[in-house]
Scaffold this active site. Structure first.
Site, PDB file in Angstrom:
ATOM      1  N   TYR A   1       0.829  -1.216   0.000  1.00 24.09           N
ATOM      2  CA  TYR A   1       0.000   0.000   0.000  1.00 24.09           C
ATOM      3  C   TYR A   1       0.865   1.268   0.000  1.00 24.09           C
ATOM      4  O   TYR A   1       0.428   2.312  -0.466  1.00 24.09           O
ATOM      5  CB  TYR A   1      -0.913   0.032   1.236  1.00 24.09           C
ATOM      6  CG  TYR A   1      -2.211  -0.711   1.098  1.00 24.09           C
ATOM      7  CD1 TYR A   1      -2.242  -2.033   0.698  1.00 24.09           C
ATOM      8  CD2 TYR A   1      -3.424  -0.087   1.385  1.00 24.09           C
ATOM      9  CE1 TYR A   1      -3.438  -2.722   0.590  1.00 24.09           C
ATOM     10  CE2 TYR A   1      -4.622  -0.761   1.283  1.00 24.09           C
ATOM     11  CZ  TYR A   1      -4.628  -2.075   0.888  1.00 24.09           C
ATOM     12  OH  TYR A   1      -5.819  -2.746   0.797  1.00 24.09           O
TER      13      TYR A   1
ATOM     14  N   LYS B   1       3.554 -15.170   1.864  1.00 23.23           N
ATOM     15  CA  LYS B   1       3.744 -15.882   0.593  1.00 23.23           C
ATOM     16  C   LYS B   1       5.243 -16.136   0.458  1.00 23.23           C
ATOM     17  O   LYS B   1       5.892 -15.741  -0.522  1.00 23.23           O
ATOM     18  CB  LYS B   1       3.165 -15.023  -0.550  1.00 23.23           C
ATOM     19  CG  LYS B   1       3.090 -15.721  -1.898  1.00 23.23           C
ATOM     20  CD  LYS B   1       2.046 -16.839  -1.974  1.00 23.23           C
ATOM     21  CE  LYS B   1       2.169 -17.572  -3.306  1.00 23.23           C
ATOM     22  NZ  LYS B   1       1.349 -18.799  -3.370  1.00 23.23           N
TER      23      LYS B   1
ATOM     24  N   ASP C   1      -2.552 -18.251   0.039  1.00 26.51           N
ATOM     25  CA  ASP C   1      -3.558 -18.988  -0.743  1.00 26.51           C
ATOM     26  C   ASP C   1      -4.158 -20.118   0.100  1.00 26.51           C
ATOM     27  O   ASP C   1      -5.370 -20.326   0.141  1.00 26.51           O
ATOM     28  CB  ASP C   1      -2.971 -19.509  -2.076  1.00 26.51           C
ATOM     29  CG  ASP C   1      -1.632 -20.220  -1.920  1.00 26.51           C
ATOM     30  OD1 ASP C   1      -1.034 -20.174  -0.812  1.00 26.51           O
ATOM     31  OD2 ASP C   1      -1.160 -20.833  -2.899  1.00 26.51           O
TER      32      ASP C   1
ATOM     33  N   ASP D   1      -6.043  -7.211   4.070  1.00 26.12           N
ATOM     34  CA  ASP D   1      -7.222  -6.604   3.449  1.00 26.12           C
ATOM     35  C   ASP D   1      -8.119  -7.704   2.880  1.00 26.12           C
ATOM     36  O   ASP D   1      -9.330  -7.723   3.108  1.00 26.12           O
ATOM     37  CB  ASP D   1      -6.771  -5.647   2.334  1.00 26.12           C
ATOM     38  CG  ASP D   1      -7.960  -5.003   1.642  1.00 26.12           C
ATOM     39  OD1 ASP D   1      -8.868  -4.541   2.343  1.00 26.12           O
ATOM     40  OD2 ASP D   1      -7.973  -4.983   0.392  1.00 26.12           O
TER      41      ASP D   1
ATOM     42  N   ASP E   1     -11.868  -9.462   4.649  1.00 29.21           N
ATOM     43  CA  ASP E   1     -13.192  -9.495   3.998  1.00 29.21           C
ATOM     44  C   ASP E   1     -13.723 -10.929   3.971  1.00 29.21           C
ATOM     45  O   ASP E   1     -14.910 -11.175   4.205  1.00 29.21           O
ATOM     46  CB  ASP E   1     -13.125  -8.977   2.550  1.00 29.21           C
ATOM     47  CG  ASP E   1     -13.403  -7.479   2.452  1.00 29.21           C
ATOM     48  OD1 ASP E   1     -13.132  -6.770   3.442  1.00 29.21           O
ATOM     49  OD2 ASP E   1     -13.876  -7.023   1.391  1.00 29.21           O
TER      50      ASP E   1
HETATM   51  C1  IPM Z   1     -10.252  -1.694   4.296  1.00 25.50           C
HETATM   52  C2  IPM Z   1     -10.591  -1.060   2.973  1.00 25.50           C
HETATM   53  C3  IPM Z   1      -9.488  -0.065   2.605  1.00 25.50           C
HETATM   54  C4  IPM Z   1      -8.192  -0.844   2.485  1.00 25.50           C
HETATM   55  C5  IPM Z   1      -9.760   0.773   1.346  1.00 25.50           C
HETATM   56  C6  IPM Z   1     -11.073   1.518   1.430  1.00 25.50           C
HETATM   57  C7  IPM Z   1      -8.631   1.727   1.049  1.00 25.50           C
HETATM   58  O1  IPM Z   1     -10.777  -2.026   1.985  1.00 25.50           O
HETATM   59  O2  IPM Z   1     -10.123  -0.967   5.293  1.00 25.50           O
HETATM   60  O3  IPM Z   1     -10.138  -2.929   4.338  1.00 25.50           O
HETATM   61  O4  IPM Z   1      -7.904  -1.385   1.406  1.00 25.50           O
HETATM   62  O5  IPM Z   1      -7.462  -0.900   3.459  1.00 25.50           O
HETATM   63 MG    MG Z   2     -10.756  -4.001   2.721  1.00 25.99          MG
END
Ligand code: IPM
Ligand code: MG
Length: 358
Positions: free
Chosen positions: A142, A192, A224, A248, A252
């Site tokens: 990032y 990884k 993975d 990230d 999710d």
């Molecule tokens: C998160 C989000 C952010 C990230 C985005 C909105 C920049 O997806 O906080 O997980 O990628 O960190």
């Molecule tokens: Mg995210």
């Protein structure tokens, strides 16, 4: 009476609606628990771009620095997709994270019994899930340099760099080991290392640090495989330690175990200075302004703010209990709906939680 300055950042999409609901809940619990919250709203993301041209105005960053905690809703809107990177809403959030040196992102994932049926996975797979993603937040790909776009041999080329220093790895790994002490004492470090040099260093440093934590069980998974294990047998995980990009993605995926990404709070912490508390989900522009959003992730982020950021533990616990009660009584926002449950809008969900707090 303890007094705290809270920087509120509603941001984009569903941000303002879930902020409204969350603020009312915070106001009530602060009164009930005899502390004072002073809220100040600041611009970030789309509204900041519209008013100032920048997704994170200097004034917002400075005010956040001077607050006791920062509570953010959500960032991002596809209408800004074509803007140059430094003008996009997401850049505002990244600058806020790096400006406040929030290197440690903590994302707890716990299955509430009342929501077991809302998950897309079978109840027997998810029933014992109680894990925590510890994601490095101010380094990795990032923020790595060099990055950019260049023209080379008539081709356009774009590139980013995934890099970590041993110091950065040690700092986030230490957070994970400390958190694991108070949990089931297990860490899975995700990398990884079979392909990436940066992951090899990551693995070496984590192994080295584990010598100081003999009672914590450490294992390593390639990202993975970790992604696969998370849906195959998620209850094997306690603390998942990982870098910015893998964290990230994995977070999710882990969020969906709970039935909806609309349930997951997070805390982003520095070594000193205010923490940032925000839901894991995004700004959901497709349902913005329609009173359909699930405010619970932000409400639980507010509870994390009280607990981790301000040490108001009993107020935090009351909020968590009220959320569990609302869900166990069958009230759901649309993202969590299933047969036989009562569907509520964002505002009405907030009102129900307020009612259970009274
Ligand atoms: C998160 C989000 C952010 C990230 C985005 C909105 C920049 O997806 O906080 O997980 O990628 O960190
Ligand atoms: Mg995210």
């Amino acid at each position: 009476m303890n007094q705290y300055k809270i920087a509120l950042l509603p941001g984009d999409g569903i941000g303002p609606e879930i902020t409204y609901v969350t603020k009312e809940i915070l106001q009530l619990v602060s009164k009930q628990n005899s502390f004072d919250l002073q809220f100040n709203e600041y611009l970030i993301g789309g509204p900041a771009i519209e008013k100032t041209g920048s997704p994170l105005p200097e004034a917002t960053l400075n005010s956040c620095r001077e607050s006791d905690a920062v509570l953010m809703a959500a960032i991002g809107n596809p209408i800004y997709d074509d803007l140059p990177r430094d003008k996009r809403p997401e850049t505002g959030l990244l600058k806020l994270r790096s400006g406040l040196k929030l290197f440690a992102n903590i994302r707890p994932v716990k299955i509430l019994p009342s929501l077991i049926e809302a998950s897309s996975l079978k109840p027997k797979i998810i029933k014992d899930v109680d894990l925590m993603v510890v994601r490095e937040l101010t380094g990795g790909i990032y923020f790595g340099e060099p990055k950019g776009r260049i023209n080379i041999n008539d081709q356009e080329k774009a590139f980013n760099t995934m890099s970590y220093t041993s110091k950065e790895i040690d700092a986030i790994a230490k957070i994970a080991f400390e958190l694991a002490k108070d949990r089931r004492k297990k860490i899975c470090s995700v990398d990884k290392a079979n392909v990436l040099d940066v992951s090899q260093l990551w693995r070496e440093r984590v192994n080295l640090l584990s010598n100081d934590y003999k009672d914590i069980e450490l294992n390593h998974l390639y990202v993975d495989n970790a992604a696969m294990q998370l849906v195959r047998e998620p209850s094997q995980f306690d603390v998942i330690l990982t870098g910015n990009l893998f964290g990230d993605i994995i977070s999710d995926e882990a969020a969906m175990l709970t039935g909806s990404i609309g349930m997951l709070p997070s805390a982003s912490l520095s070594t000193n200075g205010p923490g940032l508390f925000e839901p894991v989900h995004g700004s959901a522009p497709d349902i913005a302004g329609e009173n359909k959003a699930n405010p619970i992730a932000m409400i639980l982020s507010a509870a994390m703010m009280l607990k981790v950021g301000l040490n108001e533990t009993s107020a935090a616990q009351k909020i968590e209990e009220a959320v569990e009660k609302v869900l166990s009584e069958g009230f759901r926002t649309i993202d969590l709906m299933s047969e036989g449950k009562t569907q509520l809008g964002c505002k009405e969900m907030g009102e129900k939680i307020l009612k259970f707090l009274k």
